[in-house]
Design a protein around this motif. Structure first.
Motif, mmCIF file in Angstrom:
data_model
loop_
_atom_site.group_PDB
_atom_site.id
_atom_site.type_symbol
_atom_site.label_atom_id
_atom_site.label_comp_id
_atom_site.label_asym_id
_atom_site.label_seq_id
_atom_site.Cartn_x
_atom_site.Cartn_y
_atom_site.Cartn_z
ATOM 1 N N SER A 1 0.836 -1.201 0.000
ATOM 2 C CA SER A 1 0.000 0.000 0.000
ATOM 3 C C SER A 1 0.871 1.251 0.000
ATOM 4 O O SER A 1 0.532 2.246 -0.637
ATOM 5 C CB SER A 1 -0.957 0.001 1.194
ATOM 6 O OG SER A 1 -0.259 0.211 2.409
ATOM 7 N N ILE A 2 1.982 1.193 0.701
ATOM 8 C CA ILE A 2 2.892 2.340 0.696
ATOM 9 C C ILE A 2 3.417 2.589 -0.721
ATOM 10 O O ILE A 2 3.402 3.718 -1.216
ATOM 11 C CB ILE A 2 4.047 2.123 1.685
ATOM 12 C CG1 ILE A 2 3.509 2.138 3.123
ATOM 13 C CG2 ILE A 2 5.131 3.191 1.518
ATOM 14 C CD1 ILE A 2 4.519 1.761 4.181
ATOM 15 N N ASN A 3 3.839 1.540 -1.367
ATOM 16 C CA ASN A 3 4.332 1.700 -2.737
ATOM 17 C C ASN A 3 3.254 2.251 -3.665
ATOM 18 O O ASN A 3 3.503 3.163 -4.451
ATOM 19 C CB ASN A 3 4.824 0.362 -3.287
ATOM 20 C CG ASN A 3 6.084 -0.099 -2.587
ATOM 21 O OD1 ASN A 3 6.918 0.708 -2.185
ATOM 22 N ND2 ASN A 3 6.217 -1.407 -2.400
ATOM 23 N N LEU A 4 2.075 1.676 -3.532
ATOM 24 C CA LEU A 4 1.018 2.036 -4.481
ATOM 25 C C LEU A 4 0.477 3.449 -4.233
ATOM 26 O O LEU A 4 0.285 4.221 -5.182
ATOM 27 C CB LEU A 4 -0.107 0.996 -4.408
ATOM 28 C CG LEU A 4 -1.161 1.034 -5.513
ATOM 29 C CD1 LEU A 4 -0.519 1.006 -6.893
ATOM 30 C CD2 LEU A 4 -2.147 -0.121 -5.354
ATOM 31 N N ILE A 5 0.245 3.800 -2.980
ATOM 32 C CA ILE A 5 -0.243 5.159 -2.697
ATOM 33 C C ILE A 5 0.809 6.174 -3.136
ATOM 34 O O ILE A 5 0.497 7.195 -3.751
ATOM 35 C CB ILE A 5 -0.564 5.346 -1.202
ATOM 36 C CG1 ILE A 5 -1.741 4.466 -0.805
ATOM 37 C CG2 ILE A 5 -0.881 6.810 -0.889
ATOM 38 C CD1 ILE A 5 -2.051 4.462 0.685
ATOM 39 N N ASP A 6 2.070 5.875 -2.843
ATOM 40 C CA ASP A 6 3.126 6.794 -3.248
ATOM 41 C C ASP A 6 3.156 6.950 -4.766
ATOM 42 O O ASP A 6 3.406 8.036 -5.280
ATOM 43 C CB ASP A 6 4.471 6.282 -2.743
ATOM 44 C CG ASP A 6 5.612 7.242 -3.049
ATOM 45 O OD1 ASP A 6 5.456 8.440 -2.749
ATOM 46 O OD2 ASP A 6 6.639 6.805 -3.592
#
Lengths: 231, 231
Positions: A34-39
DNA sequence: CAAATATAATAGCAATACTATCATATATGA
DNA sequence: TCATATATGATAGTATTGCTATTATATTTG
């Protein structure tokens, strides 16, 4: 069931999740991805369906950990402030003079973030960018009051409280310690964003990190204290 | 076709709309009702369908004025900063001393907003609340750079530039004029929100408007100037 | 090994963010 | 004043989102 799947673990209000993501491999993957994708795509375009595809898992499975993408964002941000609190606690250990404590804490709060190897599933560098860009979306909502009652912002409020106490140690008559700190923290975040995207709203100074310097200087001048001598 | 349906009119970048809402009665109603509705339900829950129902008009008709609800938000915020710029211009007319100009401008930028009778279709009191709660959503997006190129933030950047100039008149060596101003403007907005919803992040002081006082004091101390004597 | 629990696969639903089409007003200017 | 352009309204339709439900299949645990 054990709530701790990771070696190091930080306190996050257990009401932001349905099932603790640190309690399973899937949970950790959800957080990491989720961190990768939101970023990458931004919070608006981020969906659980896309996240499911990304980790070769299932939308429905993610919903068993987080009620909604907003709650997941709360989780990430709470984690961040808990991490930052710990970082400051460590950073201030052995520093006694409140002026030095304040200076060091402001640096830690406003500087660019680097990876902290202690949490394998979390990229603090990207998470910092997410906090900068999306944090206000976690409280600038019609549900703030309810979320606040549930304790979702406790970590951040605590941090602001601790910093205020340092300020009051230096100058017990200063009237706006919470304002000063919350303004500088959020301000520093905005300035980082402006430097990237809206440079006319900020200032660049050769040979220094202007965001840190501005914040330190503004804080000490506001409370009428002298900055500690550089060693 | 005339672009001005209202007696007083403020400059808003014409790329945020498809058809100028000030050019028709429907357009004015769209703007007026959107302020009420966004203020009431929040920007996330706000939709053109609901707005259409509210004004007994049609979703499709609204799309002829604004490409999306984000563009409508841009319009409202641009209008606000254009209005605020004018308010400051008027407010500073006849004041010569830069210290007095700065003090007055900070007051105008950070105080609570009251209705301005000049624009019948706009409730500045509610619009101020919208700007406080939603403005960061207008630039904290993946499309900032593109929107910035199209000039959507010109009004705000100009205002920050003008304020910076006043600061430099007072202290030409101050290194962070833009940072200081943008931090204080956004900070004041956040503090107003915190006072309502997250009081532990701010400070209340009896007998004064703490947001204004904090902002003025912080500004003058940061630039190392003395505040003008109260008349 | 049985029973509990976690995950996956699939489907479905109401709402959102639009776009398209066609009909009907209303305004304008020749 | 009449033809024409333009603005609005009504309706429908599409892909996506934000979920929930169901059932099947792994995996863990006692």
């Amino acid at each position: 069931m054990q709530d701790s799947f990771t070696s190091f673990s930080l306190q996050v209000n257990n009401r932001v999740y349905i099932k603790n993501p640190e309690s399973s491999a899937l949970g950790l993957k959800i957080v990491e991805a989720s961190i990768n994708l939101i970023d990458k795509v931004g919070f608006e375009a981020f969906t659980f369906r896309k996240l499911g595809l990304e980790i070769h898992s299932n939308e429905a499975s993610i919903y068993r950990y987080f009620e909604s993408k907003y709650k997941l964002l709360m989780y990430l941000i709470s984690w961040y402030w808990s991490w930052m609190g710990q970082r400051i606690d460590f950073g201030l250990a052995n520093i006694l003079a409140p002026e030095e404590r304040l200076e060091k804490a402001i640096k830690l709060l406003t500087e660019d973030i680097e990876l902290d190897g202690n949490f394998e599933h979390i990229n603090e560098y990207k998470l910092n960018r997410i906090v900068i860009a999306e944090a206000s979306k976690s409280y600038m909502t019609k549900e703030v009051d309810q979320n606040n009652e549930e304790g979702f912002f406790a970590g951040y409020k605590q941090l602001v409280g601790q910093m205020s106490n340092i300020i009051l140690e230096i100058n017990s008559t200063y009237k706006y310690p919470h304002m000063l700190i919350s303004t500088l923290i959020e301000g520093a975040h905005h300035q980082r964003f402006f430097a990237q995207h809206l440079p006319r709203l900020t200032d660049e100074v050769n040979g220094e990190d202007a965001v840190i310097e501005f914040s330190k200087e503004a804080a000490f001048k506001a409370i009428g204290a002298r900055r500690p001598i550089n060693k």
